[in-house]
Enzyme design. Sequence first.
Site, PDB file in Angstrom:
ATOM      1  N   SER A  55       0.828  -1.207   0.000  1.00 40.78           N
ATOM      2  CA  SER A  55       0.000   0.000   0.000  1.00 40.78           C
ATOM      3  C   SER A  55       0.861   1.256   0.000  1.00 40.78           C
ATOM      4  O   SER A  55       0.498   2.254  -0.620  1.00 40.78           O
ATOM      5  CB  SER A  55      -0.959  -0.002   1.191  1.00 40.78           C
ATOM      6  OG  SER A  55      -0.257  -0.111   2.408  1.00 40.78           O
ATOM      7  N   GLU A  56       2.004   1.227   0.701  1.00 42.59           N
ATOM      8  CA  GLU A  56       2.931   2.368   0.676  1.00 42.59           C
ATOM      9  C   GLU A  56       4.380   1.905   0.712  1.00 42.59           C
ATOM     10  O   GLU A  56       4.716   0.931   1.386  1.00 42.59           O
ATOM     11  CB  GLU A  56       2.696   3.324   1.847  1.00 42.59           C
ATOM     12  CG  GLU A  56       1.688   4.427   1.578  1.00 42.59           C
ATOM     13  CD  GLU A  56       0.274   3.954   1.765  1.00 42.59           C
ATOM     14  OE1 GLU A  56      -0.636   4.565   1.167  1.00 42.59           O
ATOM     15  OE2 GLU A  56       0.074   2.975   2.489  1.00 42.59           O
ATOM     16  N   THR A  57       5.201   2.658  -0.022  1.00 42.86           N
ATOM     17  CA  THR A  57       6.656   2.540   0.054  1.00 42.86           C
ATOM     18  C   THR A  57       7.189   3.900   0.475  1.00 42.86           C
ATOM     19  O   THR A  57       6.807   4.935  -0.090  1.00 42.86           O
ATOM     20  CB  THR A  57       7.253   2.119  -1.297  1.00 42.86           C
ATOM     21  OG1 THR A  57       6.781   0.802  -1.621  1.00 42.86           O
ATOM     22  CG2 THR A  57       8.770   2.091  -1.245  1.00 42.86           C
ATOM     23  N   HIS A  79       1.386   4.340   8.776  1.00 40.68           N
ATOM     24  CA  HIS A  79       2.089   3.076   9.002  1.00 40.68           C
ATOM     25  C   HIS A  79       3.464   3.062   8.359  1.00 40.68           C
ATOM     26  O   HIS A  79       4.404   2.469   8.901  1.00 40.68           O
ATOM     27  CB  HIS A  79       1.237   1.887   8.537  1.00 40.68           C
ATOM     28  CG  HIS A  79       1.314   1.578   7.084  1.00 40.68           C
ATOM     29  ND1 HIS A  79       0.572   2.238   6.138  1.00 40.68           N
ATOM     30  CD2 HIS A  79       2.042   0.652   6.408  1.00 40.68           C
ATOM     31  CE1 HIS A  79       0.837   1.740   4.944  1.00 40.68           C
ATOM     32  NE2 HIS A  79       1.722   0.768   5.082  1.00 40.68           N
TER      33      HIS A  79
END
Length: 265
Positions: free
Chosen positions: A44-46, A72
């Site tokens: 979902s995120e980097t 997160h």
Amino acid sequence: MIDIYQVDSFTTERFKGNPACVCVLDKFPDSKNMLNMAREMNLSETAFVVRDKDEFTLRWFTPTFEIDLCGHATLATAHILWTEGFWDKNKPIIFNTRSGKLIINLINDFIEMDFPSLEYSEVIEVPNSLIEGLGGIIPTFMGKSRENYLIEVATEEEVRDIQIDISKLLECNMHGVIVTAKGSEEYDFVSRFFAPEVGVPEDPVTGSAHCVLAPFWNDRLGNTKFRAYQCSQRGGYVNLELLEDRILLRGNAVTIFKGKLLEQL
């Protein structure tokens, strides 16, 4: 070669919470290359982080585009900077981001993040495709906060039982939707977060969503401290404290793996 790490945030157990990739860099490559890396990691995120003297610049990418705030992945980045020796555990970390300065502290076993509180407003109606996309739920409150819808339902079970229709949610032309309800004795409230428009059908644990949920539940319960649970399949716990226009989010993190990107971005 670039150091890369995968971390599970808002959990003390491997394969729970919300996974994020963290890339520790000497300098930022162009945005296209960072987006390609985020697509390759397919989380979902980097997060991409660069040290600047006694502070750090932090940027977040979904597989689709760069975003303004991610809880997160921020927690994951702080965890890596401390556990891998990039920064002294006895010193706070200051991240410069598109959402301003974020100050992160290590408090006993918790990573504590100082984030901005996000406002919300009630709306009279929402698109039919939103309700259909959430399985025909019956809202007790409908609102918006920035690019997200905020929906309250009557029970925790309704939140847990949602089966989404991605095609219907994509018709809403919104970043995402937060669904929440008052929790059981163990938690003050529960939530789930769906964001198919940015390539994330369901985000396991969403720090930025809790920047809306804390003031929302403060208005309902009168509390300033909360125990929250995001009841996705992976699940995760968020400890919250509301301080006027700021939110303290507290959670744990676990490193899953680390490695090297063989060529520069």
